[in-house]
Structure formats: C-alpha cells, structure tokens
Design a protein around this motif. Structure first.
Motif, PDB file in Angstrom:
ATOM      1  N   LEU A  89       0.811  -1.217   0.000  1.00 57.44           N
ATOM      2  CA  LEU A  89       0.000   0.000   0.000  1.00 57.44           C
ATOM      3  C   LEU A  89       0.844   1.268   0.000  1.00 57.44           C
ATOM      4  CD1 LEU A  89      -2.738  -1.042   2.599  1.00 57.44           C
ATOM      5  CD2 LEU A  89      -2.714  -1.405   0.133  1.00 57.44           C
ATOM      6  N   LYS A  90       2.168   1.145  -0.147  1.00 56.83           N
ATOM      7  CA  LYS A  90       3.022   2.323  -0.147  1.00 56.83           C
ATOM      8  C   LYS A  90       2.911   3.070  -1.480  1.00 56.83           C
ATOM      9  CE  LYS A  90       6.433   0.228   2.934  1.00 56.83           C
ATOM     10  NZ  LYS A  90       7.855  -0.204   3.073  1.00 56.83           N
ATOM     11  N   PRO A  91       2.960   4.419  -1.455  1.00 64.97           N
ATOM     12  CA  PRO A  91       2.893   5.174  -2.715  1.00 64.97           C
ATOM     13  C   PRO A  91       4.169   5.013  -3.530  1.00 64.97           C
ATOM     14  CG  PRO A  91       3.249   6.655  -0.866  1.00 64.97           C
ATOM     15  CD  PRO A  91       3.000   5.296  -0.280  1.00 64.97           C
ATOM     16  N   VAL A  92       4.023   4.996  -4.848  1.00 63.56           N
ATOM     17  CA  VAL A  92       5.155   4.895  -5.766  1.00 63.56           C
ATOM     18  C   VAL A  92       4.990   5.969  -6.835  1.00 63.56           C
ATOM     19  CG1 VAL A  92       5.442   2.425  -5.368  1.00 63.56           C
ATOM     20  CG2 VAL A  92       3.979   3.209  -7.227  1.00 63.56           C
ATOM     21  N   SER A  93       6.044   6.151  -7.653  1.00 60.75           N
ATOM     22  CA  SER A  93       5.996   7.185  -8.687  1.00 60.75           C
ATOM     23  C   SER A  93       6.446   6.669 -10.051  1.00 60.75           C
ATOM     24  CB  SER A  93       6.871   8.375  -8.284  1.00 60.75           C
ATOM     25  OG  SER A  93       8.208   7.965  -8.085  1.00 60.75           O
ATOM     26  N   GLU A  94       6.806   5.390 -10.172  1.00 64.95           N
ATOM     27  CA  GLU A  94       7.252   4.859 -11.460  1.00 64.95           C
ATOM     28  C   GLU A  94       6.465   3.620 -11.866  1.00 64.95           C
ATOM     29  OE1 GLU A  94      11.408   4.206 -11.327  1.00 64.95           O
ATOM     30  OE2 GLU A  94      11.934   6.329 -11.155  1.00 64.95           O
ATOM     31  N   VAL A  95       6.453   2.582 -11.010  1.00 58.30           N
ATOM     32  CA  VAL A  95       5.749   1.337 -11.311  1.00 58.30           C
ATOM     33  C   VAL A  95       4.920   0.953 -10.099  1.00 58.30           C
ATOM     34  CG1 VAL A  95       5.964  -1.081 -11.966  1.00 58.30           C
ATOM     35  CG2 VAL A  95       7.593   0.587 -12.854  1.00 58.30           C
ATOM     36  N   LEU A  96       3.625   0.709 -10.316  1.00 61.49           N
ATOM     37  CA  LEU A  96       2.721   0.292  -9.245  1.00 61.49           C
ATOM     38  C   LEU A  96       2.160  -1.082  -9.596  1.00 61.49           C
ATOM     39  CD1 LEU A  96       1.114   0.901  -6.642  1.00 61.49           C
ATOM     40  CD2 LEU A  96      -0.664   1.896  -8.089  1.00 61.49           C
ATOM     41  N   VAL A  97       2.276  -2.028  -8.649  1.00 60.17           N
ATOM     42  CA  VAL A  97       1.722  -3.369  -8.806  1.00 60.17           C
ATOM     43  C   VAL A  97       0.526  -3.484  -7.876  1.00 60.17           C
ATOM     44  CG1 VAL A  97       2.166  -5.832  -8.657  1.00 60.17           C
ATOM     45  CG2 VAL A  97       3.984  -4.292  -9.379  1.00 60.17           C
TER      46      VAL A  97
ATOM     47  N   LEU B 253      -9.446   4.591  -9.460  1.00 59.81           N
ATOM     48  CA  LEU B 253      -9.743   3.611 -10.494  1.00 59.81           C
ATOM     49  C   LEU B 253      -9.875   2.236  -9.864  1.00 59.81           C
ATOM     50  CD1 LEU B 253     -10.031   3.243 -13.591  1.00 59.81           C
ATOM     51  CD2 LEU B 253      -7.592   2.732 -13.650  1.00 59.81           C
ATOM     52  N   VAL B 254     -11.044   1.598 -10.057  1.00 64.16           N
ATOM     53  CA  VAL B 254     -11.261   0.217  -9.618  1.00 64.16           C
ATOM     54  C   VAL B 254     -10.742  -0.690 -10.730  1.00 64.16           C
ATOM     55  CG1 VAL B 254     -12.949  -1.502  -8.869  1.00 64.16           C
ATOM     56  CG2 VAL B 254     -13.270   0.916  -8.281  1.00 64.16           C
ATOM     57  N   LEU B 255      -9.774  -1.525 -10.400  1.00 63.61           N
ATOM     58  CA  LEU B 255      -9.001  -2.214 -11.430  1.00 63.61           C
ATOM     59  C   LEU B 255      -9.710  -3.438 -11.986  1.00 63.61           C
ATOM     60  CD1 LEU B 255      -5.410  -2.051  -9.897  1.00 63.61           C
ATOM     61  CD2 LEU B 255      -6.483  -0.498 -11.529  1.00 63.61           C
ATOM     62  N   ARG B 256      -9.590  -3.563 -13.302  1.00 63.02           N
ATOM     63  CA  ARG B 256      -9.917  -4.782 -14.022  1.00 63.02           C
ATOM     64  C   ARG B 256      -8.623  -5.348 -14.585  1.00 63.02           C
ATOM     65  NH1 ARG B 256     -13.988  -1.278 -17.506  1.00 63.02           N
ATOM     66  NH2 ARG B 256     -12.104  -0.007 -17.312  1.00 63.02           N
ATOM     67  N   TRP B 257      -8.632  -6.622 -14.975  1.00 59.44           N
ATOM     68  CA  TRP B 257      -7.355  -7.237 -15.347  1.00 59.44           C
ATOM     69  C   TRP B 257      -6.766  -6.603 -16.595  1.00 59.44           C
ATOM     70  CZ3 TRP B 257      -6.658  -9.505 -20.044  1.00 59.44           C
ATOM     71  CH2 TRP B 257      -7.797  -9.873 -20.756  1.00 59.44           C
ATOM     72  N   TRP B 258      -7.577  -5.952 -17.455  1.00 58.17           N
ATOM     73  CA  TRP B 258      -7.041  -5.318 -18.667  1.00 58.17           C
ATOM     74  C   TRP B 258      -6.673  -3.849 -18.451  1.00 58.17           C
ATOM     75  CZ3 TRP B 258     -12.150  -7.080 -18.308  1.00 58.17           C
ATOM     76  CH2 TRP B 258     -13.118  -6.105 -18.183  1.00 58.17           C
TER      77      TRP B 258
ATOM     78  N   THR C 240       2.455  15.290 -16.875  1.00 64.31           N
ATOM     79  CA  THR C 240       3.358  14.530 -16.021  1.00 64.31           C
ATOM     80  C   THR C 240       4.010  13.402 -16.828  1.00 64.31           C
ATOM     81  OG1 THR C 240       1.635  12.970 -15.338  1.00 64.31           O
ATOM     82  CG2 THR C 240       1.875  14.994 -14.055  1.00 64.31           C
ATOM     83  N   GLY C 241       4.974  12.749 -16.198  1.00 68.72           N
ATOM     84  CA  GLY C 241       5.551  11.563 -16.811  1.00 68.72           C
ATOM     85  C   GLY C 241       4.574  10.393 -16.733  1.00 68.72           C
ATOM     86  N   TRP C 242       4.877   9.326 -17.469  1.00 68.63           N
ATOM     87  CA  TRP C 242       4.013   8.147 -17.500  1.00 68.63           C
ATOM     88  C   TRP C 242       4.293   7.272 -16.288  1.00 68.63           C
ATOM     89  CZ3 TRP C 242       0.073   7.621 -20.844  1.00 68.63           C
ATOM     90  CH2 TRP C 242       0.088   8.373 -22.014  1.00 68.63           C
ATOM     91  N   LEU C 243       3.248   6.749 -15.661  1.00 70.58           N
ATOM     92  CA  LEU C 243       3.369   5.783 -14.577  1.00 70.58           C
ATOM     93  C   LEU C 243       2.851   4.434 -15.062  1.00 70.58           C
ATOM     94  CD1 LEU C 243       2.846   6.045 -10.854  1.00 70.58           C
ATOM     95  CD2 LEU C 243       1.389   4.411 -12.022  1.00 70.58           C
ATOM     96  N   GLU C 244       3.637   3.387 -14.839  1.00 66.20           N
ATOM     97  CA  GLU C 244       3.244   2.045 -15.270  1.00 66.20           C
ATOM     98  C   GLU C 244       2.446   1.358 -14.168  1.00 66.20           C
ATOM     99  OE1 GLU C 244       5.158  -2.197 -16.843  1.00 66.20           O
ATOM    100  OE2 GLU C 244       6.457  -0.514 -16.269  1.00 66.20           O
ATOM    101  N   LEU C 245       1.304   0.800 -14.537  1.00 63.64           N
ATOM    102  CA  LEU C 245       0.443   0.063 -13.616  1.00 63.64           C
ATOM    103  C   LEU C 245       0.381  -1.392 -14.066  1.00 63.64           C
ATOM    104  CD1 LEU C 245      -1.620  -0.117 -11.289  1.00 63.64           C
ATOM    105  CD2 LEU C 245      -3.389   0.517 -12.952  1.00 63.64           C
ATOM    106  N   ARG C 246       0.716  -2.305 -13.155  1.00 63.30           N
ATOM    107  CA  ARG C 246       0.647  -3.734 -13.436  1.00 63.30           C
ATOM    108  C   ARG C 246      -0.467  -4.340 -12.587  1.00 63.30           C
ATOM    109  NH1 ARG C 246       7.170  -4.977 -12.928  1.00 63.30           N
ATOM    110  NH2 ARG C 246       7.837  -3.539 -14.590  1.00 63.30           N
ATOM    111  N   VAL C 247      -1.423  -4.963 -13.256  1.00 62.42           N
ATOM    112  CA  VAL C 247      -2.565  -5.564 -12.574  1.00 62.42           C
ATOM    113  C   VAL C 247      -2.327  -7.068 -12.488  1.00 62.42           C
ATOM    114  CG1 VAL C 247      -5.058  -5.868 -12.574  1.00 62.42           C
ATOM    115  CG2 VAL C 247      -4.068  -3.745 -13.447  1.00 62.42           C
TER     116      VAL C 247
END
Length: 338
Positions: A113-121, A184-189, A203-210
């Motif tokens: 649950l920690k905040p990130v700024s580049e990649v969030l899983v 955003l409530v996440l869906r697998w896509w 802003t820069g792009w942030l990568e989200l991995r679901v």
C-alpha cells in the motif's frame, strides 16, 4: 619587491649625508608599501560569467528542475564584477517532467500500500489512487491511458462543467474536481501507462501492473500410504499466477532430501515413506498481491501383509499342538476304560 635592490644600488653610488638620508627615507616607504601589499587579499580576476548590469538579488528560478541550479556567490570587495554576479541557469531537459504518485487503497489482499511514482503493482478488484500536485482553479485537465496501440482518454474536467468520464470507465473511475485526483477500480485489462495532462504541462508516464490474486490452493493425493511406499502431493491453484511455493510438515519448512523431492515446486514426492512422515502437510502460495495456504493430513501405516506368513505359521503350530494333545488325552481315556 624590486625597490630594495635599487635602493642598495643608489646607496652605494650616492655621496654625502643628504644622499644617505634620502635613501633611508625611501627604503622605509618601500618596506611599508611591501607590508601593505602582503596584508591585502588578492583580487580575483574578472569572470567571463559576470553580468553586464548589477542586480540587487538573484534572478528568479525560470524552469523547475530536480538538478540544483548552478550559481556563484556574489564577489567580495574590489572585484571588477558587480555586487551580484550569477552564472546562467541551465535549461531543464524537455524529458524531465514531474512524477505521478499513485498507491493502492486499503483493503487489497496483501498488496503493497506504499505510494510509488514509477511502477505500481496492484490486484484486480482493488482501488488505485492517482494524485497530482495542486493546480490553479479554472484549469482544464485530463487523465490519459496508453498500452501499445491502445490509447484512451479516461476522464476530463473543464471549468464550469462537471467531470466527464469515458464510457469504457463509467462505474470504475472517479475524478475529483477539488484536487484532480483519479480513483480507479481495477480490471485485469487496466494494466498499462497513465499520465495527467493540463493546459500547460503533462506529467511523466506511470506504469500500472494488474495481477490476479490467488485462489485458495487445494492439495490432491492419497491420504494413506504404507511404510516403504511412495506417494505424491499436488498443490493446485485454480486462479492467479503463482510466483512462489513453500511446503511445510507440522509447521516446519521442508527441504529436499533423500526421501523428499520437489517437482515444478507444486508437487511434493515422498520416497520410501516412514512412520514419522505422518502429519499435516501445508502448501503455501504467493505472488505480488496475495498469499494463501491449505493443509492436508497424510497417514503412514504399517504393512500388515508382511506379517501374515508369520501369523499363519504360529496358527498352524497351535492347531497341530492342539490336535496332538487331544489325541493323547483320548488314547489315555481309552486305556483307562479297559
């Protein structure tokens, strides 16, 4: 420094008391000038970076950049530079943009649950919060999504109008009109890249991995095994991709040995089972967002068939002994009756 040898030369060539007095006075003045010259601090040469016009304060910061500004302190007295002399500010690279912090909101399985700024899983079904620095009122903003050839506009806010959510995100996205944050409530896509854009910057792009959370595992195999026999226990997970497997017996972590072997990590094979192999076997599975486990009772019993021939021998011996005794008693009775 050249005055002292010159005075010595004049003293050697001069004549009369007047000439000697003049030489002594000139020598005193030269020594005093030499002392003052040594005591005075050296003056810095004129810098090519000096401004042409003096400024009372440093120039304002032009472009925000994570790199420190290159500036020099104002020069000290006597310098040909003005009182405030600054080096020119290096312009920031267009690639250097503000970061986009995001975090997963509680509760969400065992995701970080920690905040990130580049990649969030994060996990499917969880809520992610994208936040930005405060913006001035009356600003038109939008949130964008990109994944390969797929590009979408998630939400847009125009002053004096309500926030507009794209049709594909209705019921899953919510844009705050106060701080322009996006939930955003996440869906697998929904995995991909996200960014925030306003009228003046992006802003820069942030990568989200679901990641799909794991279902509770199930152990398949025989619950009974004979001493000296072999058996296998399968740890089966129906939903989600498992990253790590662990096996425990009665709470203790199992390691490979002569009698234990792991096959593809999800299968535990027991060779030549012993009585102390009886117990509760636990399969533990985990990935980036979830952690699950289940237990299975395995019983090792002795092989009764191995003792059957011995039992039969003792039974036969007992029967023969009984028949022999019965015959003796009968013969003795017959003799007594005669």
């Amino acid at each position: 420094m050249l005055a002292l040898p010159l005075l010595v030369l004049l003293a050697s060539t001069g004549t009369g008391p007047a000439a000697g007095l003049a030489v002594r006075e000139a020598g005193c003045e030269a020594k005093q000038a030499f002392r003052e010259m040594k005591a005075a601090p050296p003056q810095p040469p004129a810098s090519p970076w000096c401004c042409l016009k003096p400024r009372r304060k440093p120039p304002p910061e032009i472009i925000p950049s994570p790199a420190p500004l290159l500036a020099r302190e104002p020069s000290q007295g006597g310098s040909p530079c003005p009182a405030a002399c600054w080096m020119p500010v290096r312009p920031a690279s267009p690639a250097l943009r503000s970061s986009l912090p995001a975090r997963t909101l509680f509760p969400c399985y065992s995701a970080d649950l920690k905040p990130v700024s580049e990649v969030l899983v994060s996990a499917r079904g969880c809520t992610v919060l994208f936040s930005v620095e405060p913006r001035a009122a009356g600003t038109t903003v939008s949130w964008e999504y990109e994944s390969g050839a797929r590009k979408e506009l998630i939400a847009t806010f125009v002053p004096n109008k309500s926030a507009e959510i794209s049709r594909a995100y209705v019921g899953h996205a919510r844009l705050s009109e106060m701080d322009f944050s996006l939930q955003l409530v996440l869906r697998w896509w929904d995995g991909g890249f996200y960014r925030f854009r306003s009228e003046s910057e992006a802003t820069g792009w942030l990568e989200l991995r679901v990641v799909e959370p794991l279902s509770e595992p199930e152990i398949l195999g025989n619950s009974f095994v004979e001493v000296g026999g072999d058996t296998k226990l399968y740890c089966n997970v129906l939903e989600g991709q498992v990253d790590l497997y662990w096996w425990k017996r009665n709470g203790e972590l199992l390691m490979e040995s002569n009698g234990l072997q792991f096959i593809h990590n999800n299968t535990l094979e027991i060779h030549r089972a012993l009585m102390n192999d009886t117990g509760y076997y636990t399969c533990i599975v985990s990935n980036a967002v979830s952690h699950n486990e289940t237990s299975f009772l395995l019983r090792v019993h002795s092989n009764d068939k191995a003792f059957l021939p011995i039992i039969l021998v003792f039974v036969c011996i007992g029967l023969l002994a009984g028949i022999f005794v019965w015959c003796r008693l009968r013969s003795s009775r017959d003799d007594s009756s005669r």
